[in-house]
Design a protein around this motif. Structure first.
Motif, PDB file in Angstrom:
ATOM      1  N   LEU A   5      65.585  73.336  79.955  1.00 29.62           N
ATOM      2  CA  LEU A   5      64.833  74.392  79.303  1.00 29.62           C
ATOM      3  C   LEU A   5      65.499  74.791  77.993  1.00 29.62           C
ATOM      4  O   LEU A   5      66.701  75.021  77.952  1.00 29.62           O
ATOM      5  CB  LEU A   5      64.744  75.617  80.215  1.00 29.62           C
ATOM      6  N   VAL A  16      64.083  71.363  83.832  1.00 29.19           N
ATOM      7  CA  VAL A  16      62.657  71.674  83.781  1.00 29.19           C
ATOM      8  C   VAL A  16      61.999  71.059  85.015  1.00 29.19           C
ATOM      9  O   VAL A  16      61.968  69.831  85.152  1.00 29.19           O
ATOM     10  CB  VAL A  16      62.006  71.100  82.508  1.00 29.19           C
ATOM     11  N   LYS A  46      59.288  77.179  81.782  1.00 25.76           N
ATOM     12  CA  LYS A  46      58.661  75.911  81.427  1.00 25.76           C
ATOM     13  C   LYS A  46      58.665  74.949  82.625  1.00 25.76           C
ATOM     14  O   LYS A  46      59.600  74.936  83.422  1.00 25.76           O
ATOM     15  CB  LYS A  46      59.416  75.255  80.261  1.00 25.76           C
ATOM     16  N   THR A  54      55.372  70.386  78.295  1.00 25.62           N
ATOM     17  CA  THR A  54      56.121  71.442  78.980  1.00 25.62           C
ATOM     18  C   THR A  54      55.457  72.801  78.763  1.00 25.62           C
ATOM     19  O   THR A  54      55.946  73.630  77.992  1.00 25.62           O
ATOM     20  CB  THR A  54      57.585  71.493  78.501  1.00 25.62           C
ATOM     21  N   TRP A  56      54.122  76.661  79.899  1.00 25.37           N
ATOM     22  CA  TRP A  56      54.726  77.765  80.626  1.00 25.37           C
ATOM     23  C   TRP A  56      54.068  77.908  81.989  1.00 25.37           C
ATOM     24  O   TRP A  56      52.842  77.805  82.116  1.00 25.37           O
ATOM     25  CB  TRP A  56      54.549  79.071  79.856  1.00 25.37           C
ATOM     26  N   GLU A 321      51.030  76.770  72.648  1.00 22.16           N
ATOM     27  CA  GLU A 321      51.736  76.406  73.882  1.00 22.16           C
ATOM     28  C   GLU A 321      50.823  76.634  75.081  1.00 22.16           C
ATOM     29  O   GLU A 321      50.105  77.635  75.168  1.00 22.16           O
ATOM     30  CB  GLU A 321      53.022  77.222  74.033  1.00 22.16           C
TER      31      GLU A 321
END
Length: 413
Positions: A5, A16, A46, A54, A56, A321
């Motif tokens: 991360l 991750v 993540k 990746t 959230w 994101e």
């Protein structure tokens, strides 16, 4: 070298985790064991998905509710950074007409209005006598047939398939075709080409029916949409794709809930007795919501993308994101549901996230609740000696689809 991360200051350098996460074989109905520590220690973190992206992962009930009502959070799966469930969804996104499942306001508001009417509480509730008659007939057939029986094929699949076919105006004789192709379209283990072929077959099937409704309308939903196309309120392709989406969603999730809900109740006989010994609609309705909360069958999460930077929980989710809202984690969040790991049919559970939250909350939730109320309120009273005909560790669970379920549920009485 392990992926780590970099976007979470408090957890920089931490591995991750991959998503979706595996469930524990010893507790097949509980959320994946990795979910609880994440929710407690890294509630916004993540994860790595199938394509290496990746996004959230949002695990707390309150955080999900805040973000799912935030206009800066988009449901548009063509936005850069949207975390698609699989390669098939990513491949078809640019070619899919705008639907309630992939648009934001004001387009989403317009489209939702065109199909909302048939799913309002009053119209759905009017279907209760017909669904009750249908369920009673299927239980009669099951009692007259082989013992043991597979509850999935005897009851769980036929009930929602018949209901959604009747509601949409789709001939039930085609149920084997649309059940098979719906399953293929949602199967994350298939190639994009295989899943696309199944989606295309369903689209052609609904398109043929829809053209018939344009010429010879009846009182079903496809005919209502045909009327809106004629009035210029919808495009032909929008109506067809909406019909496909409703056909898939209208039987897959409810069938899973009927079978998994029965499995959960058979593992908790004191809770099954609550339903077996009552005809109180309030008790039955609350039991349905608690089972929806407890089981949380959506295993790939609700997917979104940020349109602007969003500050939450001491972190910044940047524009572009992706976000995944883990429904199971929220529904077992002890801050929202004390002793969440305990199945309690008396618990006030209406605030669960099983149908999502906010403007994109599931269109068919009233129909799903009605079907589950009738089945759960009838099956265990009609067959009070119902029990599993196999050990739980002998059951084959489906980890490949959007929803989590069993391939069969052998029962005896």
């Amino acid at each position: 070298m392990a992926d780590t991360l970099t976007g979470c200051p408090a957890h920089a350098g931490a591995p991750v985790p991959a998503y979706p996460m595996p469930r524990a074989e010893a507790c097949p109905l509980a959320p994946p064991p990795a979910v609880e520590p994440l929710r407690a220690e890294q509630p916004i973190t993540k994860v790595r998905i199938w394509n290496g992206g990746t996004p959230w992962l949002i695990t707390r009930h309150a955080d999900q509710r805040a973000l799912l009502t935030d206009p800066r959070v988009s449901n548009d799966d063509c936005e850069p950074g949207f975390p698609h469930v699989n390669a098939h969804r990513a491949q078809i996104a640019p070619h899919t007409p705008k639907l309630i499942t992939n648009t934001d306001a004001p387009e989403h508001t317009r489209l939702r209005r065109t199909v909302n009417g048939p799913f309002l509480v009053k119209r759905i509730e009017a279907m209760r006598p017909a669904i009750q008659k249908m369920v009673d007939g299927m239980i009669d057939d099951m009692l007259a047939g082989p013992n043991p029986a597979d509850l999935l094929t005897a009851l769980a699949l036929p009930v929602p398939s018949l209901v959604i076919a009747e509601l949409l105006g789709v001939p039930y004789k085609g149920h084997a075709f649309f059940q098979r192709n719906a399953g293929l379209a949602l199967d994350n283990s298939l190639s994009a080409d295989e899943a696309t072929a199944a989606s295309r077959a369903l689209g052609q099937y609904i398109d043929t029916l829809f053209r018939e409704k344009l010429e010879n309308p009846d009182d079903a939903v496809l005919s209502e949409m045909a009327g809106r196309v004629k009035a210029g309120e919808m495009e032909h392709a929008e109506a067809v794709n909406m019909g496909v989406a409703m056909l898939i969603a209208g039987h897959e999730t409810t069938a899973t809930m009927i079978s998994l809900g029965t499995l959960a109740l058979l593992q908790h006989p004191e809770q099954l007795a609550v339903l077996r010994d009552t005809e109180d609609p309030k008790v039955i309705g609350n039991a349905v919501d608690e089972l929806l909360r407890y089981l949380s069958i959506l295993q790939t999460g609700v997917r979104r993308v940020a349109l602007e930077d969003i500050e939450i929980g001491g972190l910044t989710i940047r524009a572009g994101e992706g976000m995944i809202f883990d429904v199971q984690a929220a529904n077992w969040d002890p801050e929202a549901f004390p002793e969440a790991e305990r199945l309690d049919l008396g618990r006030p559970a209406r605030q669960h996230q099983a149908f999502g939250y906010g403007p994109h909350q599931c269109l068919g939730q009233n129909l799903a609740r009605l079907e589950l109320q009738v089945v759960y309120g009838t099956l265990y009273r009609r067959i009070p000696t119902l029990q599993l005909a196999a050990r739980v560790d002998e059951l084959e669970f489906d980890h490949t689809g959007t929803t989590y379920g069993v391939h069969s549920l052998p029962v005896t009485w």
